[in-house]
Design an enzyme around this catalytic site. Structure first.
Site, PDB file in Angstrom:
ATOM      1  N   GLY A 109      40.333  36.498  28.663  1.00 44.51           N
ATOM      2  CA  GLY A 109      39.689  35.280  29.116  1.00 44.51           C
ATOM      3  C   GLY A 109      40.766  34.214  29.184  1.00 44.51           C
TER       4      GLY A 109
ATOM      5  NE  ARG B 106      45.331  40.525  31.582  1.00 40.67           N
ATOM      6  CZ  ARG B 106      43.994  40.391  31.610  1.00 40.67           C
ATOM      7  NH1 ARG B 106      43.377  39.750  30.631  1.00 40.67           N
ATOM      8  NH2 ARG B 106      43.300  40.883  32.607  1.00 40.67           N
TER       9      ARG B 106
ATOM     10  CG  ASP C  88      41.137  34.842  35.056  1.00 39.85           C
ATOM     11  OD1 ASP C  88      39.973  35.163  35.354  1.00 39.85           O
ATOM     12  OD2 ASP C  88      41.665  35.110  33.959  1.00 39.85           O
TER      13      ASP C  88
ATOM     14  CE  LYS D  12      38.230  40.875  34.624  1.00 40.45           C
ATOM     15  NZ  LYS D  12      39.571  41.548  34.605  1.00 40.45           N
TER      16      LYS D  12
HETATM   17  O1  MRU Z   1      40.560  40.400  32.343  1.00 39.71           O
HETATM   18  P1  MRU Z   1      39.864  39.323  31.566  1.00 39.71           P
HETATM   19  O2  MRU Z   1      38.785  39.845  30.687  1.00 39.71           O
HETATM   20  O3  MRU Z   1      40.844  38.452  30.840  1.00 39.71           O
HETATM   21  O4  MRU Z   1      39.173  38.430  32.677  1.00 39.71           O
HETATM   22  C1  MRU Z   1      38.428  37.313  32.273  1.00 39.71           C
HETATM   23  C2  MRU Z   1      37.788  36.583  33.381  1.00 39.71           C
HETATM   24  O5  MRU Z   1      37.918  36.927  34.541  1.00 39.71           O
HETATM   25  C3  MRU Z   1      37.039  35.336  32.998  1.00 39.71           C
HETATM   26  O6  MRU Z   1      35.942  35.143  33.851  1.00 39.71           O
HETATM   27  C4  MRU Z   1      37.971  34.126  33.110  1.00 39.71           C
HETATM   28  O7  MRU Z   1      39.164  34.359  32.444  1.00 39.71           O
HETATM   29  C5  MRU Z   1      37.336  32.895  32.580  1.00 39.71           C
HETATM   30  S1  MRU Z   1      37.116  32.940  30.820  1.00 39.71           S
HETATM   31  C6  MRU Z   1      36.451  31.431  30.391  1.00 39.71           C
END
Ligand code: MRU
Length: 360
Positions: free
Chosen positions: A56, A103, A251, A262
Site C-alpha cells: 500500500g 518497488r 499508487d 492495483k
Molecule cells: O501491490 P500493493 O498491495 O502495494 O498495491 C496497493 C494498491 O494498489 C493500493 O490501492 C494503493 O497503494 C493505495 S493504498 C492506500
C-alpha cells in the site's frame, strides 16, 4: 473512530527506536495469522517491501522513511562523531537508492526517501548525531501526517456519499496500507461511525488477493457490512443496482489525473462508466506526482508469473512453463475518474487544470 477489536487498532508499521528496529505487521499472513516482524537491516526492509509484507503506497512510504532513518543511525555509529557530512552522505544516499529499488510504482516510496535526503541536507552543517535526530523526527512526521491525511480524506470522501449506499472497492486502500484509517476506506470507517450503513463490496483482487485477505479482514473487524466478490463479478453487482459509487486508492497520480492503482482498477472504472456509477480515486498528496505528465510516464511493476499460475493454490493451476503476464498495476485514464479526493479538497476534471492547486 476505533473499537478495540477493530483493525483500526492495528499499527501496520512502527518504529522501535530503542532497539533500532521497525516493527511491521506481515500482511502476507493476514487473515490467518497476525505476526509482527522485527526488521533491523536495510536488506530486511527491502525484502519486506518487495514481498508485500508491508504494502500500500502510504505504508511503503512510512516503512522506507523509517528504514532510511535506521540506515543513517547505523552509518553514523560507524563514523567518528566529527566525520565530514560528505562521508556520511555517500553511504546515506547509497542506502536511499537501495531502498528505492524495492518497488517502482508507488511514488510514496521515493517521496519519503527524498524527504529524508532533503532533511539531511538541511542539517548538513550540524554534527552527525543531530542530523540523525532530525531524520528521526522527519520519519515520524511522515507517519503522523499520513494519519491526518487519511482522516481528512475520510471527511471529504464522506461528503460525496449518502447513507445506505452500496460501495465497491478494489485491492486494499485500508488502514493496513496507511498509518491509520486508509484512503478509500476512510469514508467507510467514518460513515460507519456516523450510522451511514454502507454496503461495501470488495473485489478479491487477483493475483495477490489484497481485497479478499486484507480489505474484508479489516472492514469486517470494524463491523462494516462487507461482501467479497471475485474480480469478474464487479459487472453483475453494478448491473444489479447494488453499487452507487466505486472508491479506490492509488499508487501514483499523474498531473493530468491519470491514476495508477492495483491491476484491475481501470477495468472497474470502465464498468463504472458503463453503468453511470461515480468512480472516485482517493489520493493523499504524497501520492500525486506532478513530475509525471501522464500515466504513460508511470513505471508499472512486473511481478513473478508464479503469482498468477500457482501462488495460493495447493497445486499449480496452469501447465508448467506456460507464459504468464503479471503487471502489478494499471493506469486508469483520467476521463474515467469522477473526482480525485485529496486531504486538501476534492479535485474535479479537468485535472490538468485543477489537481496542482491541491498539492501544497
Ligand atoms: O501491490 P500493493 O498491495 O502495494 O498495491 C496497493 C494498491 O494498489 C493500493 O490501492 C494503493 O497503494 C493505495 S493504498 C492506500
Amino acid at each position: 473512530m476505533s473499537t478495540p477489536q477493530s483493525a483500526l487498532s492495528i499499527q501496520s508499521v512502527r518504529l522501535d527506536d530503542a532497539n533500532s528496529a521497525i516493527i511491521l505487521l506481515d500482511q502476507t499472513l493476514i487473515p490467518n495469522e497476525t505476526r509482527y516482524l522485527t526488521l533491523t537491516t536495510q536488506e530486511q526492509v527491502w525484502e519486506a517491501i518487495k514481498e508485500l509484507r508491508v504494502r500500500g503506497a502510504p505504508a511503503i512510504g512510512i516503512a522506507a522513511g523509517y528504514g532510511l532513518y535506521l540506515a543513517a543511525k547505523q552509518i553514523a555509529a560507524g563514523l567518528p562523531a566529527d566525520a565530514p557530512f560528505a562521508t556520511f552522505q555517500a553511504s546515506f544516499l547509497a542506502a536511499s537508492k537501495y531502498l528505492g529499488s524495492s518497488r517502482p510504482t508507488a511514488v510514496n516510496l521515493f517521496w519519503a526517501l527524498e524527504r529524508l535526503e532533503a532533511c539531511a541536507l538541511r542539517h548538513a552543517a550540524q554534527p552527525l548525531a543531530e542530523i540523525v535526530a532530525s531524520l528521526r523526527t522527519e520519519a515520524e512526521a511522515i507517519r503522523a501526517e499520513d494519519e491526518q491525511m487519511c482522516k481528512s480524506l475520510g471527511e471529504y470522501g464522506l461528503s460525496l456519499l449518502k447513507p445506505g449506499m452500496g460501495l465497491l472497492t478494489h485491492c486494499n486502500a485500508g488502514t493496513l496500507a496507511t498509518a491509520r484509517y486508509g484512503t478509500a476506506t476512510a469514508p467507510m470507517y467514518l460513515g460507519h461511525e456516523r450510522g451511514y450503513d454502507f454496503k461495501v463490496f470488495a473485489d478479491e483482487t487477483r493475483p495477490l488477493l489484497q481485497g479478499a485477505r486484507l480489505t474484508t479482514f479489516e472492514l469486517q473487524s470494524a463491523g462494516i457490512d462487507v461482501t467479497l466478490i471475485c474480480d469478474n463479478m464487479a459487472s453483475i453487482v453494478m448491473k444489479n443496482g447494488w453499487i452507487q459509487a466505486a472508491l479506490v486508492g492509488c499508487d501514483r497520480v499523474a498531473a493530468n489525473g491519470d491514476a495508477a492503482n492495483k491491476i484491475g482498477t481501470s477495468g472497474v472504472a470502465i464498468l463504472a462508466k458503463h453503468y453511470n456509477i461515480p468512480f472516485y480515486v482517493f489520493a493523499p498528496t504524497s501520492t500525486i506526482d506532478l513530475k509525471c505528465a501522464t500515466g504513460d510516464d508511470i513505471h508499472i511493476e512486473l511481478r513473478s508469473p508464479e503469482e498468477v499460475t500457482s501462488k495460493w493454490y495447493a497445486r499449480p493451476m496452469a501447465p508448467a512453463g506456460v507464459k504468464a503476464y503479471n503487471p502489478a498495476f494499471d493506469v486508469t485514464d483520467h476521463s474515467l475518474i469522477s473526482a480525485i479526493v485529496t486531504e486538501n479538497g476534492i479535485a474535479y476534471p479537468p485535472y490538468s487544470q485543477t489537481l496542482a492547486q491541491f498539492v501544497r
